[in-house]
Write a protein that holds these residues in place. Structure first.
Motif, PDB file in Angstrom:
ATOM      1  N   ALA A  77      -3.486   3.794   1.063  1.00 19.97           N
ATOM      2  CA  ALA A  77      -3.611   3.474   2.582  1.00 19.97           C
ATOM      3  C   ALA A  77      -4.267   4.959   3.100  1.00 19.97           C
ATOM      4  N   GLN A 114      -8.167   1.358   0.868  1.00 25.28           N
ATOM      5  CA  GLN A 114      -8.278   0.782   2.169  1.00 25.28           C
ATOM      6  C   GLN A 114      -9.448   0.967   3.058  1.00 25.28           C
ATOM      7  N   PHE A 150      -3.159  -1.099  -2.556  1.00 25.48           N
ATOM      8  CA  PHE A 150      -4.227  -0.355  -2.211  1.00 25.48           C
ATOM      9  C   PHE A 150      -3.687   1.276  -1.591  1.00 25.48           C
ATOM     10  N   GLN A 162      -1.280  -1.861   9.647  1.00 27.44           N
ATOM     11  CA  GLN A 162      -0.284  -2.700   8.470  1.00 27.44           C
ATOM     12  C   GLN A 162      -0.342  -3.931   8.535  1.00 27.44           C
ATOM     13  N   ASP A 213      -3.697  -5.082   7.257  1.00 23.80           N
ATOM     14  CA  ASP A 213      -3.841  -4.857   5.713  1.00 23.80           C
ATOM     15  C   ASP A 213      -3.210  -5.987   5.083  1.00 23.80           C
ATOM     16  N   GLY A 263       0.783  -1.176   0.137  1.00 26.55           N
ATOM     17  CA  GLY A 263       0.093   0.034  -0.076  1.00 26.55           C
ATOM     18  C   GLY A 263       0.842   1.195   0.126  1.00 26.55           C
TER      19      GLY A 263
END
Ligand code: SF4
Length: 400
Positions: free
Chosen positions: A42, A83, A40, A135, A138, A9
């Motif tokens: 973030a 996200q 993605f 994180q 994620d 990300g």
């Protein structure tokens, strides 16, 4: 094992620059054709440090997505999403937070570093402390096998692995696991089942990593196992737990570091950056006026490429013959600095031409980017929901 998957990300910082391209994006473009990739924006991470000024997040998000597409990130190969449009990230973050020791977060090296670097902000917040855990969520939510990172991010991936391991240890206890695992062993067929048991014993009694590797490879090849049985057998190899979350590996990227025009780290806020979709004339002007070896005051003064930021650009942009021409010409004052800079200017403009072309269609019709992201979010959400079903069940929250 769960399928190989790469997750990465980027915070929405607005229009990207060449430092982002050479440091990360070029690598994404390569990876997307090798493995399934999820990339993605973030946006929640942006709030961990800029919670008091969210005004730029939305515009920056769309600008950054256009830059990704301009750089060659291909939505037909990789999944692109935002996200905050996949709220399961937040749910996993919350659930992981229940069992993550505070000390793990406090000792992440970037926690203190960033607080010192961003001293003008009040980062004594719950969200900022928890950002490495976000994180982790994620990545773990996609059961990613690999996370492309630079050296400085390796401790974050290490922490993700610890969190996955702890989660599996705490919640991978399945009712009747041993019996279910034994049933799954039988499904391997008698020869393989025997080998599996031997290798498992070798690993558990003698710690043989070789045996563990062989057993894992055998499970990877076993076609007749369901996903859940396969995971049970992976867990059974190492203990008596099911592997619900996957421990990701850090994929150390050999990216070229392109410094800023002044030789420091390239950053928009330092005013030393070249934007990814910079206008040709601006590129030319920026390079022509960038500083050189301070010892070369006059054209007749010899210089030293090692002390010149332009040389770093040659390292990234030009071939061996040109670099030899630079080294000799600089040290002997045989070439002038403007002459030396021209191949760099030409190479950057050439690199950016296709980026401008690719970006144009999205600038002309922004609904194309919206559609790409909507598809990406749908796909990412499905994958995230698969993991969350197992996580909720493991944590006693499935309510079926
Ligand atoms: S000739 Fe090139 S490498 Fe040498 S000081 Fe000038 S710009 Fe730098």
């Amino acid at each position: 094992m769960y399928p190989d998957r790469v997750v990465s990300g980027m915070r929405p910082t607005g229009a990207l620059h060449l430092g982002h391209y050479h440091g990360a994006l070029k690598n994404w473009v390569r990876l997307q054709s090798e493995l399934p990739c999820l990339f993605f924006v973030a946006d929640w991470h942006a709030l961990t440090t800029h919670y008091d000024d969210p005004s730029q997040i939305e515009t920056s998000t769309w600008d950054m997505l256009i830059d990704w597409l301009a750089a060659g990130v291909d939505p037909s190969q990789a999944t692109l999403f935002i996200q905050s449009r996949v709220p399961e990230h937040a749910e996993l973050h919350l659930l992981l937070s229940m069992a993550t020791p505070l000390g793990w977060l406090e000792r992440v090296p970037t926690y203190k570093d960033q607080q010192e670097k961003l001293a003008d902000r009040d980062l004594a917040t719950y969200g900022f402390l928890g950002y490495p855990l976000l994180q982790a969520a994620d990545v773990l939510i996609y059961r990613a096998s690999q996370v492309p990172v630079g050296d400085d991010q390796v401790p974050h991936v290490e922490m993700m692995r610890e969190i996955a391991r702890r989660f599996n240890h705490l919640y991978g206890k399945e009712k009747g696991f041993e019996e279910k695992a034994q049933e799954a062993v039988k499904k391997l067929g008698s020869k393989r089942a025997k080998l599996y048991n031997e290798l498992r014993t070798q690993f558990q009694q003698e710690g043989s990593e070789d045996a563990l590797g062989q057993a894992k490879a055998m499970l990877d090849d076993a076609q007749n196992l369901s996903m859940i049985d396969r995971e049970r057998l992976f867990g059974f190899l190492e203990g008596s737990r099911k592997l619900i979350l996957t421990e990701p590996q850090a994929l150390l990227t050999e990216s070229s570091r392109l410094p800023g025009l002044d030789g420091q780290k390239m950053s928009k806020s330092y005013g030393n950056a070249i934007a990814l979709r910079e206008d040709k004339d601006v590129v030319t002007k920026k390079i022509r006026t960038m500083p050189t070896d301070p010892a070369r005051v006059r054209r007749t003064d010899p210089g030293n490429p090692d002390k010149c930021p332009v040389w770093q650009f040659h390292v990234v942009y030009t071939d061996d013959a040109t670099r030899e021409w630079v080294t000799k010409g600089c040290r002997s004052a045989g070439i002038g600095c403007l002459e030396c800079k021209q191949p760099v200017i030409d190479a950057i403009i050439k690199e950016q031409e296709p980026m401008h072309e690719r970006a144009q269609q999205y600038l002309d019709d922004p609904s194309l980017v919206r559609a790409i992201v909507a598809d990406g979010c749908d796909h990412a959400r499905k994958l995230a929901q698969d993991t969350m079903r197992d996580v909720r069940e493991a944590m006693g929250l499935s309510y079926n």
